[in-house]
Design a protein around this motif. Structure first.
Motif, PDB file in Angstrom:
ATOM      1  N   TRP A 155      19.228   1.233  24.453  1.00  0.00           N
ATOM      2  CA  TRP A 155      20.363   2.150  24.462  1.00  0.00           C
ATOM      3  C   TRP A 155      21.618   1.366  24.813  1.00  0.00           C
ATOM      4  O   TRP A 155      21.548   0.384  25.541  1.00  0.00           O
ATOM      5  CB  TRP A 155      20.165   3.227  25.535  1.00  0.00           C
TER       6      TRP A 155
ATOM      7  N   ARG B 100      14.879   4.216  20.005  1.00  0.00           N
ATOM      8  CA  ARG B 100      15.263   3.909  21.382  1.00  0.00           C
ATOM      9  C   ARG B 100      14.307   4.556  22.380  1.00  0.00           C
ATOM     10  O   ARG B 100      13.914   3.927  23.357  1.00  0.00           O
ATOM     11  CB  ARG B 100      16.713   4.328  21.629  1.00  0.00           C
TER      12      ARG B 100
ATOM     13  N   GLU C 118      25.951   5.220  25.523  1.00  0.00           N
ATOM     14  CA  GLU C 118      24.942   6.256  25.281  1.00  0.00           C
ATOM     15  C   GLU C 118      24.311   6.693  26.599  1.00  0.00           C
ATOM     16  O   GLU C 118      24.088   7.887  26.819  1.00  0.00           O
ATOM     17  CB  GLU C 118      23.871   5.741  24.314  1.00  0.00           C
TER      18      GLU C 118
ATOM     19  N   PHE D 206      17.124   4.424  32.602  1.00  0.00           N
ATOM     20  CA  PHE D 206      17.155   3.395  31.561  1.00  0.00           C
ATOM     21  C   PHE D 206      16.722   2.055  32.143  1.00  0.00           C
ATOM     22  O   PHE D 206      17.517   1.116  32.232  1.00  0.00           O
ATOM     23  CB  PHE D 206      18.569   3.281  30.965  1.00  0.00           C
TER      24      PHE D 206
ATOM     25  N   VAL E  16      17.502   7.596  17.432  1.00  0.00           N
ATOM     26  CA  VAL E  16      17.118   8.048  18.773  1.00  0.00           C
ATOM     27  C   VAL E  16      15.639   7.760  19.029  1.00  0.00           C
ATOM     28  O   VAL E  16      15.259   7.274  20.102  1.00  0.00           O
ATOM     29  CB  VAL E  16      17.454   9.550  18.958  1.00  0.00           C
TER      30      VAL E  16
END
Length: 79
Positions: A43, A36, A47, A66, A33
Motif C-alpha cells: 500500500w 494489496r 492509501e 500495515f 485492492v
C-alpha cells in the motif's frame, strides 16, 4: 497459510467495510485492492492514511494495520 493484513481485515470487518468498498473509496480497481490485501504489492502511505480515516483509526495505527510485508508478527490467530 499466511494471512496478510490481518488487523486491517479485522478492522474492516468491524466497520462493515468490504474490499469493494475500499475500491470505491480509493478509486482503484478490485484487482488493485485485492493484490494489496493479499500481500502481492504494498500500500502507499497515502492509501494508508485514507484507509485510517475511513476506519476512524488514528495514524498511529498505521504500523499495526500495515505491518512490514503485510504480516503481523505474533498476536492473535486468524479466525
Amino acid at each position: 497459510m499466511t494471512i496478510y493484513y490481518r488487523e486491517l481485515k479485522h478492522m474492516m470487518s468491524m466497520e462493515c467495510i468490504s474490499q469493494g468498498d475500499l475500491c470505491a473509496i480509493l478509486n482503484k480497481s478490485w484487482c488493485y485492492v485485492n493484490n494489496r490485501m493479499n500481500g502481492k504489492y504494498s500500500w502507499t502511505i497515502e492509501e494508508a492514511y485514507v484507509i485510517c480515516d475511513t476506519l476512524k483509526e488514528p495514524y498511529t495505527s498505521i504500523p499495526r494495520l500495515f505491518p512490514r510485508g503485510g504480516i503481523t508478527k505474533g498476536g492473535a490467530k486468524a479466525c
